[in-house]
Design an enzyme around this catalytic site. Structure first.
Site, PDB file in Angstrom:
ATOM      1  N   HIS A   1     -20.282  80.455  99.200  1.00  0.00           N
ATOM      2  CA  HIS A   1     -19.216  79.515  98.819  1.00  0.00           C
ATOM      3  C   HIS A   1     -18.875  78.669 100.030  1.00  0.00           C
ATOM      4  CE1 HIS A   1     -15.483  77.937  97.126  1.00  0.00           C
ATOM      5  NE2 HIS A   1     -15.939  78.348  95.978  1.00  0.00           N
TER       6      HIS A   1
ATOM      7  N   ASP B   1     -19.113  82.882  89.932  1.00  0.00           N
ATOM      8  CA  ASP B   1     -20.200  82.802  88.940  1.00  0.00           C
ATOM      9  C   ASP B   1     -21.023  84.072  88.846  1.00  0.00           C
ATOM     10  OD1 ASP B   1     -20.387  79.426  89.870  1.00  0.00           O
ATOM     11  OD2 ASP B   1     -19.892  80.155  87.867  1.00  0.00           O
TER      12      ASP B   1
HETATM   13  C1  SDX Z   1     -18.741  77.262  92.261  1.00  0.00           C
HETATM   14  O1  SDX Z   1     -16.316  74.553  95.591  1.00  0.00           O
HETATM   15  C2  SDX Z   1     -15.805  75.351  94.687  1.00  0.00           C
HETATM   16  O2  SDX Z   1     -14.645  75.720  94.723  1.00  0.00           O
HETATM   17  C3  SDX Z   1     -16.771  75.749  93.567  1.00  0.00           C
HETATM   18  C4  SDX Z   1     -16.284  76.819  92.621  1.00  0.00           C
HETATM   19  C5  SDX Z   1     -15.121  76.328  91.758  1.00  0.00           C
HETATM   20  O3  SDX Z   1     -14.357  77.183  91.273  1.00  0.00           O
HETATM   21  O4  SDX Z   1     -15.068  75.106  91.471  1.00  0.00           O
HETATM   22  O5  SDX Z   1     -15.891  77.966  93.360  1.00  0.00           O
HETATM   23  C6  SDX Z   1     -17.389  77.216  91.635  1.00  0.00           C
HETATM   24  O6  SDX Z   1     -19.434  76.287  92.224  1.00  0.00           O
HETATM   25  C7  SDX Z   1     -19.169  78.512  92.952  1.00  0.00           C
HETATM   26  C8  SDX Z   1     -20.556  78.367  93.644  1.00  0.00           C
HETATM   27  C9  SDX Z   1     -21.631  78.539  92.579  1.00  0.00           C
HETATM   28  N1  SDX Z   1     -22.983  78.257  93.168  1.00  0.00           N
HETATM   29  C10 SDX Z   1     -23.850  79.215  93.441  1.00  0.00           C
HETATM   30  O7  SDX Z   1     -23.648  80.407  93.291  1.00  0.00           O
HETATM   31  C11 SDX Z   1     -25.185  78.690  93.944  1.00  0.00           C
HETATM   32  C12 SDX Z   1     -25.653  79.508  95.165  1.00  0.00           C
HETATM   33  N2  SDX Z   1     -24.756  79.229  96.268  1.00  0.00           N
HETATM   34  C13 SDX Z   1     -25.211  78.316  97.291  1.00  0.00           C
HETATM   35  O8  SDX Z   1     -25.998  77.267  96.826  1.00  0.00           O
HETATM   36  C14 SDX Z   1     -24.108  77.955  98.288  1.00  0.00           C
HETATM   37  O9  SDX Z   1     -23.507  79.104  98.680  1.00  0.00           O
HETATM   38  C15 SDX Z   1     -23.057  76.937  97.894  1.00  0.00           C
HETATM   39  C16 SDX Z   1     -23.646  75.681  97.357  1.00  0.00           C
HETATM   40  C17 SDX Z   1     -22.108  77.504  96.892  1.00  0.00           C
HETATM   41  C18 SDX Z   1     -22.266  76.587  99.158  1.00  0.00           C
HETATM   42  O10 SDX Z   1     -23.182  76.066 100.032  1.00  0.00           O
HETATM   43  P1  SDX Z   1     -22.795  75.424 101.455  1.00  0.00           P
HETATM   44  O11 SDX Z   1     -21.348  75.591 101.745  1.00  0.00           O
HETATM   45  O12 SDX Z   1     -23.354  74.046 101.495  1.00  0.00           O
HETATM   46  O13 SDX Z   1     -23.533  76.372 102.445  1.00  0.00           O
HETATM   47  P2  SDX Z   1     -25.085  76.332 102.803  1.00  0.00           P
HETATM   48  O14 SDX Z   1     -25.928  76.117 101.570  1.00  0.00           O
HETATM   49  O15 SDX Z   1     -25.260  75.392 103.940  1.00  0.00           O
HETATM   50  O16 SDX Z   1     -25.311  77.838 103.281  1.00  0.00           O
HETATM   51  C19 SDX Z   1     -24.787  78.287 104.552  1.00  0.00           C
HETATM   52  C20 SDX Z   1     -25.680  79.457 104.934  1.00  0.00           C
HETATM   53  C21 SDX Z   1     -27.160  79.086 104.866  1.00  0.00           C
HETATM   54  O17 SDX Z   1     -27.835  79.939 105.778  1.00  0.00           O
HETATM   55  P3  SDX Z   1     -28.509  79.232 107.097  1.00  0.00           P
HETATM   56  O18 SDX Z   1     -29.440  78.164 106.578  1.00  0.00           O
HETATM   57  O19 SDX Z   1     -27.327  78.669 107.885  1.00  0.00           O
HETATM   58  O20 SDX Z   1     -29.205  80.366 107.797  1.00  0.00           O
HETATM   59  O21 SDX Z   1     -25.509  80.526 103.986  1.00  0.00           O
HETATM   60  C22 SDX Z   1     -26.732  80.741 103.284  1.00  0.00           C
HETATM   61  C23 SDX Z   1     -27.585  79.497 103.480  1.00  0.00           C
HETATM   62  O22 SDX Z   1     -28.973  79.834 103.406  1.00  0.00           O
HETATM   63  N3  SDX Z   1     -26.433  80.880 101.855  1.00  0.00           N
HETATM   64  C24 SDX Z   1     -27.106  81.645 101.009  1.00  0.00           C
HETATM   65  C25 SDX Z   1     -26.505  81.458  99.765  1.00  0.00           C
HETATM   66  N4  SDX Z   1     -25.509  80.582  99.880  1.00  0.00           N
HETATM   67  C26 SDX Z   1     -25.463  80.222 101.180  1.00  0.00           C
HETATM   68  N5  SDX Z   1     -28.161  82.484 101.184  1.00  0.00           N
HETATM   69  C27 SDX Z   1     -28.618  83.113 100.087  1.00  0.00           C
HETATM   70  N6  SDX Z   1     -28.087  82.977  98.837  1.00  0.00           N
HETATM   71  C28 SDX Z   1     -27.042  82.159  98.657  1.00  0.00           C
HETATM   72  N7  SDX Z   1     -26.537  81.997  97.433  1.00  0.00           N
END
Ligand code: SDX
Length: 377
Positions: A260, A314
């Site tokens: 998140h 989610d």
């Molecule tokens: C919702 O914003 C909100 O409030 C949204 C929400 C709402 O109520 O409206 O809460 C609802 O959308 C929840 C999120 C649902 N999405 C997912 O579950 C999809 C999977 N999650 C990721 O895509 C990610 O965590 C995000 C998109 C939610 C957030 O991404 P960010 O803040 O852009 O962070 P990032 O992708 O840059 O990740 C930071 C680090 C990375 O590692 P490094 O490259 O720095 O080594 O964390 C890792 C990422 O690889 N990481 C994950 C991960 N999410 C982040 N690694 C594995 N699995 C994951 N799901």
């Protein structure tokens, strides 16, 4: 003075708001200053929607009137039913919802967004009609009849009834209503921000909500709940979890339902959804998906705790809907039905002091390039 570019506007305030607040370090979510745990225990979705829209808990008279107004506006025009009938049966329900909501604006203009009274009725219609559009598509795409709403049923009861033409068990209604409360609002998420950008042009509220639905559909946002259950079904059993997680980590692929932008601890909504599962399963029997999900959370923790990547809203929500027999593709439309309250609360707030969203960019291109005739390229 241009500010530094922040990808995804990470950490950049895009608005001032009193609608909700998230403490990502402590894992606290408040709607209008009230903790989400208290609302899930004591409130209902419609009461929470009123709280979000107007900033305080309604009196009994206000809640009774709002409930009556929403109940009276659940029906949709027969032409919108006909429009839904024409949509492809294998289309995604989020596209059907977006089309249906955009069409609402053709029947109820609401174009004059300076009219507070008109804006109230637009908000009532959207909160009332989104569930009807979602349920209508769920029925019509299978060749079943559209089931009109029943006024004597409450908000959640009526939605579940419109899906199946059966009045649902009390535990399903209570469970579903808590899910709607949990999904109603979440500060400046991508779909809320999208709606505010559209609202800042003074577009009508149906267009605002249709644009938010578009943003919510994406798998990085609201679309994740559908992907999570697909993942859990693919894994199949708790015994296969560890291998699956290892493989995803090796491939540097994200595990849906985790991570998140704001929470650096477990999403409090995920914790509440696990409690919801516990109560539901006491009456319905457990879900094999839940056992797999708990094992995924355990296995993922070994890899992700250092990155502060934990389950988000989610991760467990789809398990609840699946247990109620709701089709996978309708998980995100249910998210949208609830989030309409938050989108509209931000819309009301923005209109009080609107400013067109028009950010800057950092230009990376060239200047003064010559036009080369096509024969010389
Ligand atoms: C919702 O914003 C909100 O409030 C949204 C929400 C709402 O109520 O409206 O809460 C609802 O959308 C929840 C999120 C649902 N999405 C997912 O579950 C999809 C999977 N999650 C990721 O895509 C990610 O965590 C995000 C998109 C939610 C957030 O991404 P960010 O803040 O852009 O962070 P990032 O992708 O840059 O990740 C930071 C680090 C990375 O590692 P490094 O490259 O720095 O080594 O964390 C890792 C990422 O690889 N990481 C994950 C991960 N999410 C982040 N690694 C594995 N699995 C994951 N799901």
């Amino acid at each position: 003075m241009p500010h530094d570019f922040m990808p995804g506007l990470a950490g950049v305030p895009a608005a001032r708001s009193a609608v909700s607040d998230v403490d990502g370090q402590a894992g606290v979510l408040e709607y209008r200053g009230i903790r989400i745990e208290a609302l899930c225990e004591h409130s209902s979705f419609l009461e929470t929607a009123w709280l979000l829209l107007f900033g305080r808990l309604p009196t009994q008279e206000q809640l009774t009137q709002f409930t009556k107004d929403v109940t009276c506006h659940r029906r949709i025009k027969y032409r919108i039913v006909d429009l839904i009938k024409c949509l492809p049966e294998h289309g995604h329900p989020m596209d059907a919802l977006q089309a249906g909501v955009a069409a609402l604006g053709m029947f109820y203009p609401g174009r004059n967004v300076t009219d507070v009274e008109n804006n109230y009725w637009s908000a009532v219609r959207l909160i009332a009609k989104l569930p009807t559009i979602v349920a209508a598509y769920a029925r019509l795409r299978k060749g079943d009849d559209y089931i009109p709403p029943r006024d004597e049923l409450n908000f959640s009861e009526n939605f579940l009834y419109m899906l199946t033409e059966t009045v649902p068990p009390k535990i399903w209604v209570e469970t579903f209503d808590v899910c709607l409360i949990l999904h109603a609002e979440h500060t400046m998420n991508a779909s809320t921000f999208t709606g505010l950008v559209t609202a800042s042009t003074l577009a009508d509220p149906y267009t605002v909500v249709a644009s938010s639905i578009g943003a919510l559909k994406g798998p990085l946002h609201g679309g994740a709940n559908e992907e999570v259950v697909e993942m859990l079904r693919e894994i199949g059993t708790p015994g296969r979890v560890r291998g699956y997680v290892e493989q995803k980590v090796q491939a540097k692929e994200k595990i849906m339902g985790f991570g998140h932008r704001v929470y650096k601890v477990k999403d409090p909504r995920a914790t509440i959804l696990q409690e919801v599962c516990g109560r539901l399963f006491k009456e319905t029997g457990t879900s094999p998906l839940y056992d797999v999900a708990v094992e995924v959370e355990r296995a993922a923790a070994e890899h992700f705790e250092a990155k502060k990547v934990y389950p988000n809203v989610d991760f467990y929500s789809g398990i609840v809907y699946d247990k109620m027999g709701i089709e996978l593709e309708f998980f995100t439309p249910i998210f949208a039905m609830a989030r309409a309250a938050g989108w509209l609360a931000h819309w009301f707030e923005q209109l009080k002091e609107n400013k067109l969203y028009r950010p800057e960019q950092i230009y990376d291109g060239e200047h003064n390039r010559p036009y080369v005739p096509i024969g010389e390229r």
